[in-house]
Scaffold this motif. Structure first.
Motif, short mmCIF file in Angstrom:
data_model
loop_
_atom_site.label_atom_id
_atom_site.label_comp_id
_atom_site.label_asym_id
_atom_site.label_seq_id
_atom_site.Cartn_x
_atom_site.Cartn_y
_atom_site.Cartn_z
N GLN A 292 -6.88 22.22 -38.13
CA GLN A 292 -6.02 22.12 -36.93
C GLN A 292 -4.86 21.16 -37.13
N VAL A 293 -4.88 20.40 -38.23
CA VAL A 293 -3.82 19.42 -38.48
C VAL A 293 -3.37 19.54 -39.94
N PHE A 294 -2.21 19.04 -40.23
CA PHE A 294 -1.85 18.83 -41.64
C PHE A 294 -0.83 17.72 -41.73
N LEU A 295 -0.79 17.10 -42.89
CA LEU A 295 0.16 16.01 -43.11
C LEU A 295 1.26 16.50 -44.03
N LEU A 296 2.52 16.42 -43.56
CA LEU A 296 3.66 16.71 -44.43
C LEU A 296 4.23 15.37 -44.88
N GLN A 297 4.12 15.09 -46.16
CA GLN A 297 4.68 13.84 -46.70
C GLN A 297 5.87 14.17 -47.58
N ILE A 298 7.05 13.73 -47.14
CA ILE A 298 8.26 13.90 -47.93
C ILE A 298 8.54 12.58 -48.64
N ALA A 299 8.63 12.63 -49.96
CA ALA A 299 8.79 11.37 -50.71
C ALA A 299 9.72 11.59 -51.91
N PRO A 300 11.05 11.57 -51.66
CA PRO A 300 11.97 11.72 -52.79
C PRO A 300 11.81 10.53 -53.75
N PRO A 301 11.77 10.81 -55.07
CA PRO A 301 11.61 9.75 -56.05
C PRO A 301 12.76 8.75 -56.01
N SER A 302 12.47 7.49 -56.31
CA SER A 302 13.55 6.51 -56.43
C SER A 302 13.23 5.59 -57.60
N ARG A 303 14.23 4.91 -58.11
CA ARG A 303 14.08 3.90 -59.18
C ARG A 303 13.18 4.38 -60.31
N VAL A 304 13.45 5.59 -60.76
CA VAL A 304 12.55 6.23 -61.73
C VAL A 304 12.50 5.49 -63.06
N GLU A 305 13.46 4.57 -63.28
CA GLU A 305 13.42 3.86 -64.57
C GLU A 305 12.47 2.68 -64.57
N VAL A 306 11.93 2.34 -63.42
CA VAL A 306 11.02 1.20 -63.34
C VAL A 306 9.58 1.71 -63.41
N ASN A 307 8.79 1.09 -64.31
CA ASN A 307 7.42 1.57 -64.56
C ASN A 307 6.55 1.71 -63.33
N SER A 308 6.59 0.69 -62.46
CA SER A 308 5.69 0.72 -61.32
C SER A 308 5.97 1.94 -60.44
N TYR A 309 7.20 2.47 -60.52
CA TYR A 309 7.53 3.65 -59.72
C TYR A 309 6.98 4.92 -60.36
N GLN A 310 6.92 4.92 -61.69
CA GLN A 310 6.31 6.08 -62.37
C GLN A 310 4.81 6.08 -62.08
N GLU A 311 4.24 4.87 -62.07
CA GLU A 311 2.80 4.78 -61.84
C GLU A 311 2.43 5.24 -60.44
#
Ligand code: GDG
Length: 461
Positions: A292-311
Protein backbone atom coordinates in the motif's frame (compact mmCIF):
# COMPACT_ATOMS: atom_id res chain seq x y z
CA UNK A 1 22.26 51.99 -3.33
CA UNK A 2 25.64 50.26 -2.97
CA UNK A 3 26.74 47.78 -5.55
CA UNK A 4 26.64 44.17 -4.37
CA UNK A 5 29.50 41.74 -4.92
CA UNK A 6 28.60 38.13 -4.21
CA UNK A 7 31.45 35.66 -3.82
CA UNK A 8 30.92 31.92 -3.69
CA UNK A 9 32.91 28.84 -4.64
CA UNK A 10 30.77 28.22 -7.71
CA UNK A 11 28.74 30.76 -9.62
CA UNK A 12 25.35 29.87 -11.05
CA UNK A 13 24.15 32.73 -13.21
CA UNK A 14 20.61 32.78 -14.56
CA UNK A 15 20.07 30.63 -17.60
CA UNK A 16 17.12 32.63 -18.92
CA UNK A 17 13.74 31.37 -17.65
CA UNK A 18 13.89 30.34 -14.00
CA UNK A 19 12.36 26.91 -14.49
CA UNK A 20 15.37 24.90 -13.48
CA UNK A 21 17.14 27.25 -11.11
CA UNK A 22 17.55 26.99 -7.39
CA UNK A 23 15.98 29.74 -5.29
CA UNK A 24 19.34 31.07 -4.16
CA UNK A 25 20.48 31.73 -7.73
CA UNK A 26 17.17 33.38 -8.58
CA UNK A 27 17.23 35.68 -5.54
CA UNK A 28 20.88 36.64 -5.83
CA UNK A 29 20.45 37.30 -9.53
CA UNK A 30 17.67 39.79 -8.83
CA UNK A 31 19.77 41.67 -6.24
CA UNK A 32 22.79 41.68 -8.55
CA UNK A 33 20.69 43.04 -11.39
CA UNK A 34 19.19 45.78 -9.21
CA UNK A 35 22.54 46.99 -7.90
CA UNK A 36 24.49 46.35 -11.10
CA UNK A 37 26.68 44.01 -9.07
CA UNK A 38 29.00 41.10 -9.83
CA UNK A 39 28.98 37.43 -8.89
CA UNK A 40 32.54 36.19 -8.47
CA UNK A 41 33.80 32.62 -8.08
CA UNK A 42 35.45 29.54 -9.53
CA UNK A 43 34.39 28.52 -13.04
CA UNK A 44 34.56 24.83 -12.12
CA UNK A 45 37.24 24.50 -14.81
CA UNK A 46 40.90 23.63 -14.46
CA UNK A 47 43.95 25.08 -16.21
CA UNK A 48 47.44 23.68 -16.00
CA UNK A 49 48.89 26.88 -14.44
CA UNK A 50 46.86 29.46 -12.55
CA UNK A 51 46.86 32.76 -14.45
CA UNK A 52 44.34 34.88 -12.57
CA UNK A 53 42.63 35.62 -15.85
CA UNK A 54 39.01 36.57 -15.28
CA UNK A 55 36.22 35.45 -17.54
CA UNK A 56 33.50 38.11 -17.58
CA UNK A 57 30.03 37.20 -18.75
CA UNK A 58 26.61 38.76 -18.62
CA UNK A 59 23.64 36.40 -18.47
CA UNK A 60 20.13 37.71 -18.28
CA UNK A 61 21.40 41.03 -16.92
CA UNK A 62 23.67 39.47 -14.29
CA UNK A 63 27.42 40.06 -14.50
CA UNK A 64 29.64 37.17 -13.48
CA UNK A 65 33.40 37.01 -13.13
CA UNK A 66 35.01 33.59 -12.85
CA UNK A 67 38.50 32.19 -12.62
CA UNK A 68 39.92 28.77 -13.44
CA UNK A 69 41.95 26.83 -10.86
CA UNK A 70 44.85 24.39 -11.13
CA UNK A 71 44.32 20.65 -10.65
CA UNK A 72 46.29 20.88 -7.39
CA UNK A 73 43.88 23.58 -6.21
CA UNK A 74 40.89 21.38 -6.96
CA UNK A 75 42.48 18.49 -5.07
CA UNK A 76 43.64 20.37 -2.02
CA UNK A 77 41.14 23.20 -1.69
CA UNK A 78 37.88 21.80 -3.07
CA UNK A 79 38.06 18.01 -2.73
CA UNK A 80 40.51 18.40 0.15
CA UNK A 81 39.98 21.08 2.79
CA UNK A 82 36.41 21.99 1.82
CA UNK A 83 34.95 18.54 1.28
CA UNK A 84 37.22 16.19 3.23
CA UNK A 85 38.05 18.43 6.21
CA UNK A 86 35.45 21.12 6.88
CA UNK A 87 32.31 19.47 5.50
CA UNK A 88 32.56 16.31 7.65
CA UNK A 89 33.77 18.23 10.72
CA UNK A 90 30.99 20.82 10.47
CA UNK A 91 28.47 17.97 10.10
CA UNK A 92 29.79 16.37 13.31
CA UNK A 93 31.60 13.57 11.43
CA UNK A 94 35.08 13.83 12.86
CA UNK A 95 35.43 10.12 12.05
CA UNK A 96 35.43 11.10 8.35
CA UNK A 97 37.36 14.36 8.63
CA UNK A 98 40.86 14.30 7.13
CA UNK A 99 43.41 16.70 8.56
CA UNK A 100 46.21 17.11 6.03
CA UNK A 101 48.63 20.04 5.92
CA UNK A 102 48.51 20.02 2.14
CA UNK A 103 44.73 20.56 2.25
CA UNK A 104 45.09 23.51 4.62
CA UNK A 105 47.86 24.92 2.39
CA UNK A 106 45.71 24.60 -0.72
CA UNK A 107 42.78 26.25 1.06
CA UNK A 108 44.92 29.25 2.05
CA UNK A 109 46.41 29.46 -1.45
CA UNK A 110 43.07 29.45 -3.25
CA UNK A 111 41.59 32.01 -0.87
CA UNK A 112 44.60 34.24 -1.63
CA UNK A 113 44.07 33.69 -5.32
CA UNK A 114 40.43 34.69 -4.97
CA UNK A 115 41.52 37.82 -3.06
CA UNK A 116 44.22 38.76 -5.59
CA UNK A 117 41.89 38.50 -8.56
CA UNK A 118 38.82 39.98 -6.89
CA UNK A 119 40.54 42.97 -5.23
CA UNK A 120 40.95 45.12 -8.37
CA UNK A 121 37.24 44.77 -9.15
CA UNK A 122 36.14 46.24 -5.82
CA UNK A 123 35.06 49.87 -5.60
CA UNK A 124 35.03 51.73 -2.27
CA UNK A 125 31.29 51.67 -1.69
CA UNK A 126 30.62 48.05 -2.70
CA UNK A 127 29.01 45.62 -0.27
CA UNK A 128 30.78 42.27 -0.35
CA UNK A 129 28.89 39.12 0.56
CA UNK A 130 30.96 35.93 0.86
CA UNK A 131 29.26 32.54 0.95
CA UNK A 132 30.08 29.38 2.76
CA UNK A 133 32.81 27.24 4.22
CA UNK A 134 35.01 27.24 1.12
CA UNK A 135 35.84 30.90 1.64
CA UNK A 136 36.07 31.55 5.39
CA UNK A 137 39.50 33.29 5.20
CA UNK A 138 38.68 35.37 2.12
CA UNK A 139 37.58 38.38 4.18
CA UNK A 140 40.90 38.53 6.00
CA UNK A 141 42.81 38.05 2.74
CA UNK A 142 40.92 41.06 1.32
CA UNK A 143 41.53 43.20 4.42
CA UNK A 144 45.23 42.46 4.02
CA UNK A 145 44.88 43.92 0.55
CA UNK A 146 43.59 47.22 1.92
CA UNK A 147 39.94 46.45 1.38
CA UNK A 148 37.86 48.56 3.80
CA UNK A 149 34.47 47.71 2.38
CA UNK A 150 31.62 46.34 4.41
CA UNK A 151 31.94 42.57 4.16
CA UNK A 152 29.54 39.87 5.27
CA UNK A 153 29.89 36.11 5.50
CA UNK A 154 27.06 33.59 5.47
CA UNK A 155 27.57 29.98 6.51
CA UNK A 156 25.18 27.61 4.75
CA UNK A 157 26.13 24.58 6.85
CA UNK A 158 26.01 24.04 10.63
CA UNK A 159 28.65 25.51 12.95
CA UNK A 160 30.04 22.59 14.97
CA UNK A 161 30.16 22.35 18.76
CA UNK A 162 33.34 23.66 20.36
CA UNK A 163 34.60 20.24 21.47
CA UNK A 164 34.48 18.95 17.90
CA UNK A 165 36.04 22.08 16.41
CA UNK A 166 39.00 21.64 18.75
CA UNK A 167 40.02 18.57 16.73
CA UNK A 168 40.84 20.80 13.75
CA UNK A 169 44.48 21.85 13.61
CA UNK A 170 44.63 25.67 13.50
CA UNK A 171 41.02 26.01 14.63
CA UNK A 172 41.73 29.33 16.35
CA UNK A 173 43.25 30.89 13.23
CA UNK A 174 40.25 29.83 11.17
CA UNK A 175 37.78 31.30 13.64
CA UNK A 176 39.74 34.51 14.12
CA UNK A 177 39.89 35.03 10.37
CA UNK A 178 36.10 35.39 10.46
CA UNK A 179 36.44 38.58 12.49
CA UNK A 180 37.56 40.33 9.31
CA UNK A 181 33.87 40.37 8.33
CA UNK A 182 31.41 42.93 9.65
CA UNK A 183 28.46 40.54 9.71
CA UNK A 184 28.61 36.77 10.22
CA UNK A 185 25.34 34.99 9.45
CA UNK A 186 24.25 31.54 10.60
CA UNK A 187 21.23 29.47 9.62
CA UNK A 188 20.11 28.75 13.18
CA UNK A 189 20.34 29.83 16.80
CA UNK A 190 21.92 26.45 17.48
CA UNK A 191 24.87 27.27 15.18
CA UNK A 192 25.20 30.80 16.48
CA UNK A 193 25.25 29.52 20.07
CA UNK A 194 27.99 27.01 19.21
CA UNK A 195 30.04 29.81 17.67
CA UNK A 196 29.56 32.04 20.71
CA UNK A 197 30.52 29.15 22.99
CA UNK A 198 33.81 28.76 21.12
CA UNK A 199 34.56 32.48 21.00
CA UNK A 200 33.88 32.98 24.69
CA UNK A 201 35.20 29.68 26.00
CA UNK A 202 38.23 29.25 23.78
CA UNK A 203 39.24 32.76 22.80
CA UNK A 204 38.10 34.42 26.04
CA UNK A 205 36.25 37.15 24.15
CA UNK A 206 32.95 38.74 25.07
CA UNK A 207 29.88 38.49 22.86
CA UNK A 208 27.02 40.85 23.71
CA UNK A 209 23.44 39.61 23.87
CA UNK A 210 22.89 41.62 20.67
CA UNK A 211 25.51 39.44 18.93
CA UNK A 212 28.09 42.23 18.87
CA UNK A 213 31.80 41.47 19.33
CA UNK A 214 34.39 44.23 19.61
CA UNK A 215 37.61 43.15 17.95
CA UNK A 216 40.61 45.44 17.59
CA UNK A 217 38.51 48.60 17.38
CA UNK A 218 36.03 47.09 14.96
CA UNK A 219 32.50 45.86 15.44
CA UNK A 220 31.52 42.39 14.25
CA UNK A 221 27.87 41.38 14.35
CA UNK A 222 26.64 37.79 14.61
CA UNK A 223 23.16 37.11 13.31
CA UNK A 224 20.88 34.19 12.57
CA UNK A 225 19.34 34.49 9.14
CA UNK A 226 17.69 31.25 8.00
CA UNK A 227 17.67 30.78 4.25
CA UNK A 228 14.34 30.22 2.50
CA UNK A 229 13.17 29.08 -0.92
CA UNK A 230 11.59 30.85 -3.86
CA UNK A 231 8.18 29.83 -2.51
CA UNK A 232 6.12 31.64 -5.11
CA UNK A 233 8.25 30.26 -7.94
CA UNK A 234 8.05 26.78 -6.54
CA UNK A 235 4.29 26.95 -6.25
CA UNK A 236 4.08 28.16 -9.82
CA UNK A 237 6.33 25.29 -10.91
CA UNK A 238 4.02 22.80 -9.17
CA UNK A 239 1.05 24.30 -11.03
CA UNK A 240 2.43 24.55 -14.55
CA UNK A 241 1.24 22.19 -17.29
CA UNK A 242 4.45 20.13 -17.43
CA UNK A 243 4.25 19.58 -13.68
CA UNK A 244 0.58 18.69 -13.89
CA UNK A 245 1.34 16.08 -16.56
CA UNK A 246 4.21 14.71 -14.45
CA UNK A 247 1.87 14.66 -11.45
CA UNK A 248 -0.73 12.61 -13.34
CA UNK A 249 1.96 10.20 -14.53
CA UNK A 250 3.29 9.87 -11.00
CA UNK A 251 -0.16 9.13 -9.56
CA UNK A 252 -0.75 6.54 -12.23
CA UNK A 253 2.55 4.82 -11.56
CA UNK A 254 1.80 4.88 -7.81
CA UNK A 255 -1.25 2.80 -8.62
CA UNK A 256 -3.23 3.99 -5.61
CA UNK A 257 -0.33 3.44 -3.20
CA UNK A 258 0.76 6.12 -0.78
CA UNK A 259 4.11 7.53 -1.81
CA UNK A 260 6.83 8.62 0.58
CA UNK A 261 9.43 10.86 -1.05
CA UNK A 262 13.04 11.65 -0.23
CA UNK A 263 15.15 14.04 -2.33
CA UNK A 264 18.77 14.52 -1.34
CA UNK A 265 22.18 14.95 -2.82
CA UNK A 266 23.91 11.64 -2.21
CA UNK A 267 25.70 12.69 0.97
CA UNK A 268 26.32 10.98 4.31
CA UNK A 269 24.95 13.97 6.20
CA UNK A 270 21.50 13.33 4.73
CA UNK A 271 20.93 10.13 6.74
CA UNK A 272 19.85 8.02 3.77
CA UNK A 273 20.91 4.68 5.16
CA UNK A 274 19.22 5.39 8.49
CA UNK A 275 16.11 6.43 6.54
CA UNK A 276 16.02 3.15 4.60
CA UNK A 277 16.47 1.20 7.83
CA UNK A 278 13.66 3.14 9.50
CA UNK A 279 11.39 2.41 6.56
CA UNK A 280 12.33 -1.25 6.82
CA UNK A 281 11.38 -1.10 10.50
CA UNK A 282 8.02 0.35 9.50
CA UNK A 283 7.46 -2.45 6.98
CA UNK A 284 8.38 -5.07 9.57
CA UNK A 285 5.98 -3.59 12.14
CA UNK A 286 3.10 -3.03 9.68
CA UNK A 287 2.53 -6.03 7.41
CA UNK A 288 -0.98 -4.69 6.72
CA UNK A 289 0.63 -1.75 4.89
CA UNK A 290 2.69 -3.85 2.51
CA UNK A 291 1.77 -3.19 -1.11
CA UNK A 292 0.00 0.00 0.00
CA UNK A 293 3.03 2.29 0.28
CA UNK A 294 6.34 2.84 -1.43
CA UNK A 295 9.34 5.06 -0.92
CA UNK A 296 10.70 7.06 -3.86
CA UNK A 297 14.24 8.16 -3.02
CA UNK A 298 15.86 10.54 -5.49
CA UNK A 299 19.57 10.90 -4.80
CA UNK A 300 21.70 12.47 -7.54
CA UNK A 301 25.39 11.68 -6.93
CA UNK A 302 27.66 14.46 -5.70
CA UNK A 303 31.39 14.87 -4.94
CA UNK A 304 32.14 11.61 -6.69
CA UNK A 305 35.88 12.15 -6.33
CA UNK A 306 35.76 11.84 -2.56
CA UNK A 307 36.01 8.27 -1.22
CA UNK A 308 33.38 8.56 1.48
CA UNK A 309 30.87 9.46 -1.24
CA UNK A 310 31.70 6.36 -3.27
CA UNK A 311 31.31 4.28 -0.14
CA UNK A 312 27.92 5.69 0.76
CA UNK A 313 26.68 5.02 -2.75
CA UNK A 314 27.73 1.37 -2.53
CA UNK A 315 26.23 0.88 0.91
CA UNK A 316 22.91 2.44 -0.09
CA UNK A 317 22.63 0.17 -3.08
CA UNK A 318 23.25 -2.80 -0.80
CA UNK A 319 20.69 -1.72 1.82
CA UNK A 320 17.94 -0.83 -0.65
CA UNK A 321 18.61 -4.04 -2.58
CA UNK A 322 18.39 -6.10 0.59
CA UNK A 323 15.11 -4.48 1.68
CA UNK A 324 13.57 -4.87 -1.76
CA UNK A 325 14.78 -8.47 -1.86
CA UNK A 326 13.14 -9.19 1.46
CA UNK A 327 9.79 -7.48 0.86
CA UNK A 328 9.08 -7.03 -2.85
CA UNK A 329 6.38 -9.00 -4.63
CA UNK A 330 5.63 -9.43 -8.33
CA UNK A 331 3.51 -6.22 -8.26
CA UNK A 332 5.31 -4.17 -5.65
CA UNK A 333 8.78 -2.75 -5.04
CA UNK A 334 8.97 -1.06 -1.61
CA UNK A 335 11.88 1.29 -2.45
CA UNK A 336 12.41 3.02 -5.77
CA UNK A 337 15.92 4.30 -5.45
CA UNK A 338 17.00 6.62 -8.26
CA UNK A 339 20.46 8.11 -8.72
CA UNK A 340 19.52 10.77 -11.23
CA UNK A 341 18.41 14.36 -10.98
CA UNK A 342 15.07 15.68 -12.26
CA UNK A 343 14.02 19.07 -13.63
CA UNK A 344 12.59 21.34 -10.98
CA UNK A 345 9.00 21.29 -12.22
CA UNK A 346 8.97 17.48 -12.22
CA UNK A 347 10.39 17.51 -8.74
CA UNK A 348 7.59 19.84 -7.66
CA UNK A 349 5.07 17.43 -9.17
CA UNK A 350 6.60 14.50 -7.32
CA UNK A 351 6.50 16.36 -4.01
CA UNK A 352 2.85 17.09 -4.58
CA UNK A 353 2.05 13.48 -5.39
CA UNK A 354 3.73 12.26 -2.19
CA UNK A 355 1.66 11.59 0.92
CA UNK A 356 4.78 11.98 3.06
CA UNK A 357 7.93 14.07 2.66
CA UNK A 358 10.71 12.21 4.44
CA UNK A 359 13.48 14.66 5.32
CA UNK A 360 15.70 13.02 7.88
CA UNK A 361 19.27 14.35 7.70
CA UNK A 362 21.59 13.50 10.59
CA UNK A 363 22.79 17.10 10.46
CA UNK A 364 21.91 19.87 8.01
CA UNK A 365 22.49 23.62 7.92
CA UNK A 366 18.93 24.26 6.80
CA UNK A 367 17.53 21.75 4.26
CA UNK A 368 15.59 23.35 1.46
CA UNK A 369 13.86 20.14 0.40
CA UNK A 370 11.70 20.34 3.55
CA UNK A 371 10.51 23.81 2.50
CA UNK A 372 10.01 22.81 -1.13
CA UNK A 373 7.88 19.85 -0.07
CA UNK A 374 5.65 22.18 1.95
CA UNK A 375 5.39 24.73 -0.88
CA UNK A 376 4.38 22.11 -3.45
CA UNK A 377 1.41 20.67 -1.50
CA UNK A 378 -2.22 20.86 -2.54
CA UNK A 379 -3.81 23.19 0.07
CA UNK A 380 -6.99 21.07 0.15
CA UNK A 381 -5.21 17.78 0.63
CA UNK A 382 -1.65 18.36 1.82
CA UNK A 383 0.83 15.64 2.66
CA UNK A 384 2.75 15.31 5.91
CA UNK A 385 6.33 16.49 6.43
CA UNK A 386 8.47 14.21 8.59
CA UNK A 387 11.48 16.30 9.54
CA UNK A 388 14.70 15.59 11.42
CA UNK A 389 15.24 17.61 14.59
CA UNK A 390 18.81 18.05 13.38
CA UNK A 391 17.94 19.94 10.21
CA UNK A 392 18.17 23.71 10.61
CA UNK A 393 14.67 23.89 9.13
CA UNK A 394 13.31 22.30 12.33
CA UNK A 395 13.78 25.65 14.14
CA UNK A 396 11.15 27.17 11.84
CA UNK A 397 8.96 24.25 10.78
CA UNK A 398 7.68 23.30 14.22
CA UNK A 399 4.38 21.80 12.98
CA UNK A 400 6.11 19.05 11.00
CA UNK A 401 6.37 15.62 12.62
CA UNK A 402 9.78 16.15 14.17
CA UNK A 403 11.86 12.99 14.54
CA UNK A 404 15.19 11.70 15.72
CA UNK A 405 16.75 10.29 12.52
CA UNK A 406 19.07 8.04 14.53
CA UNK A 407 16.09 6.16 15.95
CA UNK A 408 14.57 3.77 13.40
CA UNK A 409 11.60 3.26 15.75
CA UNK A 410 10.92 6.96 16.07
CA UNK A 411 10.92 7.47 12.30
CA UNK A 412 8.89 4.29 11.70
CA UNK A 413 6.26 5.48 14.21
CA UNK A 414 6.12 8.86 12.48
CA UNK A 415 5.53 7.17 9.11
CA UNK A 416 2.63 5.20 10.60
CA UNK A 417 1.22 8.36 12.24
CA UNK A 418 1.50 10.33 9.00
CA UNK A 419 -0.29 7.64 6.99
CA UNK A 420 -3.12 7.58 9.52
CA UNK A 421 -3.39 11.36 9.88
CA UNK A 422 -6.86 12.73 9.02
CA UNK A 423 -7.15 15.47 6.43
CA UNK A 424 -8.16 18.14 9.00
CA UNK A 425 -4.99 17.58 10.98
CA UNK A 426 -2.87 17.55 7.84
CA UNK A 427 -4.34 20.91 6.85
CA UNK A 428 -3.98 22.31 10.37
CA UNK A 429 -0.29 21.41 10.39
CA UNK A 430 0.39 22.51 6.82
CA UNK A 431 -1.12 26.01 7.09
CA UNK A 432 1.44 27.41 9.58
CA UNK A 433 4.25 25.57 7.79
CA UNK A 434 3.26 27.18 4.50
CA UNK A 435 2.87 30.57 6.15
CA UNK A 436 6.44 30.33 7.37
CA UNK A 437 7.83 29.12 4.03
CA UNK A 438 6.09 32.00 2.23
CA UNK A 439 6.95 34.69 4.77
CA UNK A 440 10.60 33.78 5.31
CA UNK A 441 11.40 33.04 1.70
CA UNK A 442 14.71 33.47 -0.09
CA UNK A 443 14.09 37.14 -0.88
CA UNK A 444 13.32 37.84 2.79
CA UNK A 445 16.58 36.09 3.74
CA UNK A 446 18.65 38.00 1.22
CA UNK A 447 17.17 41.41 2.06
CA UNK A 448 17.64 40.80 5.76
CA UNK A 449 21.29 39.90 5.37
CA UNK A 450 22.04 42.80 3.04
CA UNK A 451 20.20 45.25 5.31
CA UNK A 452 22.30 44.11 8.29
CA UNK A 453 25.46 44.55 6.23
CA UNK A 454 24.43 47.95 4.87
CA UNK A 455 23.82 49.09 8.47
CA UNK A 456 27.44 48.53 9.47
CA UNK A 457 30.01 51.29 9.21
CA UNK A 458 32.89 51.09 6.78
CA UNK A 459 36.15 50.05 8.40
CA UNK A 460 38.31 53.05 9.23
CA UNK A 461 41.73 53.36 7.67
C1 GDG B 1 23.50 23.38 1.50
C2 GDG B 1 23.29 22.96 2.97
C3 GDG B 1 21.25 24.40 3.04
C4 GDG B 1 18.12 17.89 -5.24
N1 GDG B 1 17.92 16.93 -6.16
C5 GDG B 1 17.47 17.55 -7.27
C6 GDG B 1 17.41 18.93 -7.00
N2 GDG B 1 17.81 19.11 -5.76
C7 GDG B 1 17.81 20.42 -5.09
C8 GDG B 1 16.72 20.48 -4.05
C9 GDG B 1 17.21 21.61 -3.16
C10 GDG B 1 18.73 21.50 -3.30
O1 GDG B 1 19.00 20.65 -4.42
C11 GDG B 1 19.34 20.85 -2.07
O2 GDG B 1 19.34 21.77 -1.05
P1 GDG B 1 19.49 21.32 0.46
O3 GDG B 1 19.20 22.50 1.31
O4 GDG B 1 18.56 20.20 0.72
O5 GDG B 1 20.97 20.76 0.64
P2 GDG B 1 22.51 21.08 0.21
O6 GDG B 1 22.75 20.85 -1.23
O7 GDG B 1 23.32 20.21 1.13
O8 GDG B 1 22.76 22.62 0.55
C12 GDG B 1 21.82 23.01 3.33
C13 GDG B 1 21.60 24.86 1.64
O9 GDG B 1 23.01 24.74 1.39
C14 GDG B 1 21.19 26.31 1.41
O10 GDG B 1 21.73 27.15 2.38
O11 GDG B 1 19.84 24.35 3.18
O12 GDG B 1 21.64 22.70 4.71
O13 GDG B 1 23.83 21.66 3.21
O14 GDG B 1 16.81 22.85 -3.65
O15 GDG B 1 15.50 20.71 -4.67
N3 GDG B 1 16.98 19.85 -7.90
C15 GDG B 1 16.61 19.40 -9.11
N4 GDG B 1 16.64 18.06 -9.44
C16 GDG B 1 17.07 17.12 -8.55
O16 GDG B 1 17.07 15.92 -8.84
N5 GDG B 1 16.19 20.28 -10.03
Amino acid sequence: MSRLIVVSNRVSPPTGGNANQGGLAVALASALRESDGIWFGWSGEEVERFTGEIDYQRNDGVATATIDLEPQDTDEYYNGYANRTLWPLFHYRIDLAEYERSFAGGYARVNSRFADTLRPLIEPDDLIWVHDYHLIPLGLALRRRECRNRMGFFLHIPWPPRRLLLTLPSHAALVKSLFAYDVIGFQTADSLDAFVDYVQGELGMFVGSDGIIHVAGRVVKLITCPIGIDAAGFRRAADDPAARAAHEAMLESANGRAMLIGVDRLDYSKGLEERFLAYERFLAAHPEKHEQVFLLQIAPPSRVEVNSYQEIRASLEAVSGRINGAYASAEWVPIRYVNQGYPRDELAAMYRAARIGLVTPLRDGMNLVAKEYVAAQDPDDPGVLILSRFAGAAEQLREALLVNPYSAEDVADAIAAALAMPREERIARWLPLMANVEREDVTWWMRRFIAELADMRRAVA
